[in-house]
Design an enzyme around this catalytic site. Structure first.
Site, short mmCIF file in Angstrom:
data_model
loop_
_atom_site.label_atom_id
_atom_site.label_comp_id
_atom_site.label_asym_id
_atom_site.label_seq_id
_atom_site.Cartn_x
_atom_site.Cartn_y
_atom_site.Cartn_z
N SER A 145 -5.94 -7.32 7.66
CA SER A 145 -4.62 -6.95 7.12
C SER A 145 -3.80 -6.23 8.19
O SER A 145 -4.36 -5.77 9.20
CB SER A 145 -4.83 -6.02 5.92
OG SER A 145 -3.66 -5.26 5.65
N TYR A 158 -7.45 1.21 1.04
CA TYR A 158 -7.29 -0.17 1.52
C TYR A 158 -7.26 -0.18 3.05
O TYR A 158 -7.95 -1.00 3.68
CB TYR A 158 -6.00 -0.74 0.94
CG TYR A 158 -5.72 -2.18 1.24
CD1 TYR A 158 -4.84 -2.53 2.25
CD2 TYR A 158 -6.30 -3.19 0.49
CE1 TYR A 158 -4.56 -3.86 2.52
CE2 TYR A 158 -6.02 -4.53 0.75
CZ TYR A 158 -5.14 -4.85 1.77
OH TYR A 158 -4.86 -6.18 2.04
P1 NAP Z 1 -5.35 -12.40 -4.80
O1 NAP Z 1 -4.69 -13.68 -5.19
O2 NAP Z 1 -5.46 -11.30 -5.79
O3 NAP Z 1 -6.82 -12.77 -4.25
C1 NAP Z 1 -7.88 -11.90 -4.37
C2 NAP Z 1 -9.01 -12.70 -5.00
O4 NAP Z 1 -10.22 -11.95 -4.89
C3 NAP Z 1 -8.76 -12.96 -6.49
O5 NAP Z 1 -9.06 -14.29 -6.82
C4 NAP Z 1 -9.74 -12.00 -7.16
O6 NAP Z 1 -10.21 -12.47 -8.41
C5 NAP Z 1 -10.88 -12.00 -6.16
N1 NAP Z 1 -11.76 -10.84 -6.30
C6 NAP Z 1 -11.41 -9.55 -6.43
N2 NAP Z 1 -12.51 -8.78 -6.55
C7 NAP Z 1 -13.59 -9.62 -6.51
C8 NAP Z 1 -15.01 -9.44 -6.60
N3 NAP Z 1 -15.56 -8.23 -6.75
N4 NAP Z 1 -15.80 -10.54 -6.53
C9 NAP Z 1 -15.27 -11.78 -6.40
N5 NAP Z 1 -13.93 -12.02 -6.31
C10 NAP Z 1 -13.11 -10.94 -6.36
O7 NAP Z 1 -4.57 -11.78 -3.54
P2 NAP Z 1 -4.42 -12.31 -2.05
O8 NAP Z 1 -3.16 -11.73 -1.55
O9 NAP Z 1 -4.66 -13.77 -1.97
O10 NAP Z 1 -5.62 -11.52 -1.29
C11 NAP Z 1 -6.64 -12.22 -0.64
C12 NAP Z 1 -7.09 -11.38 0.55
O11 NAP Z 1 -6.02 -11.25 1.48
C13 NAP Z 1 -7.48 -9.94 0.18
O12 NAP Z 1 -8.60 -9.55 0.96
C14 NAP Z 1 -6.26 -9.12 0.62
O13 NAP Z 1 -6.61 -7.79 0.95
C15 NAP Z 1 -5.85 -9.88 1.84
N6 NAP Z 1 -4.47 -9.71 2.30
C16 NAP Z 1 -3.42 -9.98 1.48
C17 NAP Z 1 -2.12 -9.88 2.01
C18 NAP Z 1 -0.90 -10.18 1.18
O14 NAP Z 1 0.20 -9.77 1.60
N7 NAP Z 1 -1.04 -10.85 0.05
C19 NAP Z 1 -1.93 -9.51 3.32
C20 NAP Z 1 -3.04 -9.20 4.11
C21 NAP Z 1 -4.31 -9.32 3.59
P3 NAP Z 1 -9.46 -11.93 -9.73
O15 NAP Z 1 -8.03 -12.37 -9.60
O16 NAP Z 1 -10.21 -12.58 -10.86
O17 NAP Z 1 -9.60 -10.43 -9.70
C1 GCO Z 2 0.83 -3.09 0.76
C2 GCO Z 2 0.48 -4.55 0.76
C3 GCO Z 2 -0.25 -4.88 2.05
C4 GCO Z 2 -0.58 -6.33 2.09
C5 GCO Z 2 -1.32 -6.67 3.32
C6 GCO Z 2 -0.52 -6.41 4.54
O1 GCO Z 2 0.70 -2.47 -0.30
O2 GCO Z 2 1.23 -2.61 1.82
O3 GCO Z 2 -0.32 -4.90 -0.35
O4 GCO Z 2 -1.40 -4.09 2.15
O5 GCO Z 2 -1.35 -6.69 0.99
O6 GCO Z 2 -2.58 -6.11 3.37
O7 GCO Z 2 -1.20 -7.02 5.62
#
Ligand code: NAP
Ligand code: GCO
Length: 264
Positions: A145, A158
């Site tokens: 992230s 986080y």
């Molecule tokens: P998301 O759609 O909420 O994806 C997270 C997934 O992980 C969901 O399907 C969730 O299932 C599952 N999950 C949560 N806890 C779990 C557990 N204990 N066991 C198995 N599955 C679990 O959100 P996303 O944005 O795609 O996030 C995916 C990854 O990208 C995360 O690691 C997040 O930190 C990272 N990320 C996101 C962003 C952003 O801006 N979106 C940026 C940087 C990094 P449920 O929905 O059923 O809880």
């Molecule tokens: C926040 C956001 C971010 C993104 C992502 C950024 O609250 O700042 O959720 O943490 O999810 O991780 O890279």
């Protein structure tokens, strides 16, 4: 050169692969020829995911598994080995966030975030590495992230987890690179998924969320990124094209980390 990016005959496991970034990455891995397996914490989410993949022409194998539960993880890996084959590519994508000012955050909430975002990638990686050593190759991609590099208000747990995940990535590289296992990270910028929905929703007066405007001013492209934009970088890190890349965090952030932000 093109063949270097192909994943034919490879089995990928994407945690949290039913939606969002995991789904976008799995779609791209399938497009490069990989067989897709994924897991999510609830049966309903897994079923939704299987149907979504089917609608996209992908025959994905879904497993219900809480990735923080080591026994459930080892059972799932054994089922995948029996039903599909050994995992060649692991994407540690499952993650949660709790946005609470640190002094208001309970130790239990802090631990929950660390458990999913850091302990689980450790548990998952530990479960697949022995077979990767036996096969003589393996790819692990940890979804880091911006918060692997930067802090901001309310995301102490986080940021601590994602900073730790960056170092776990480097340590797996250090410890298992000798077995032709490459462990790299992808550091997404701000992506339009369920986890960031609350940061983008329209205000009661119809104006854009202040955080939405803030992120667009901090991103050179001036926009949120789409989960599908993480697909090709993931194919690169999952393929032979990246066999000499190890312990690297590839930031797919539209340039946020390189930019001081648009002058107001
Ligand atoms: P998301 O759609 O909420 O994806 C997270 C997934 O992980 C969901 O399907 C969730 O299932 C599952 N999950 C949560 N806890 C779990 C557990 N204990 N066991 C198995 N599955 C679990 O959100 P996303 O944005 O795609 O996030 C995916 C990854 O990208 C995360 O690691 C997040 O930190 C990272 N990320 C996101 C962003 C952003 O801006 N979106 C940026 C940087 C990094 P449920 O929905 O059923 O809880
Ligand atoms: C926040 C956001 C971010 C993104 C992502 C950024 O609250 O700042 O959720 O943490 O999810 O991780 O890279």
């Amino acid at each position: 050169m093109k063949d270097l990016f192909r994943l034919d005959g490879k089995i990928a496991l994407v945690t949290g692969g039913s939606s969002g970034i995991g789904y976008g990455i799995a779609k791209a891995l399938a497009g490069a020829g990989a067989k897709i397996t994924f897991c999510d914490i609830s049966k309903e989410t897994v079923e939704k995911g299987v149907n979504a993949y089917k609608a996209d022409g992908i025959d994905a194998h879904g497993y219900t598994c809480d990735v923080t539960d080591e026994k459930a993880v080892t059972d799932m890996i054994a089922s995948i080995e029996r039903e599909v084959g050994t995992v060649d590519i692991l994407v540690n994508n499952a993650g949660i966030i709790k946005r609470i000012p640190m002094t208001d955050m309970s130790a239990e909430d802090f631990r929950k975030v660390i458990d999913v975002d850091l302990n689980a990638p450790f548990i998952m990686s530990k479960a697949v590495i022995p077979q990767m050593i036996k096969k003589g190759h393996g790819k692990i991609i940890n979804i880091c992230s911006m918060m692997s590099e930067l802090g901001r208000e309310t995301v102490s747990a986080y940021a601590s987890a994602k900073g730790g995940l960056k170092m776990l990535t480097r340590n797996i590289c250090a410890e298992y690179g000798q077995y032709n296992i490459q462990c790299n990270g992808i550091g997404p910028g701000y992506i339009a998924t369920p986890i960031t929905e609350s940061l983008r929703e329209r205000q009661p007066d119809g104006t854009r969320h202040p955080f939405d405007q803030f992120i667009c001013s901090r991103t050179p492209a001036g926009r949120w990124l789409d989960p599908d934009e993480l697909g090709a970088p993931a194919v690169f890190l999952a393929s032979d094209a990246s066999n000499a890349v190890n312990g690297h965090i590839l930031y797919v952030d539209g340039g946020i980390l390189a930019y001081i932000g648009k002058q107001p």
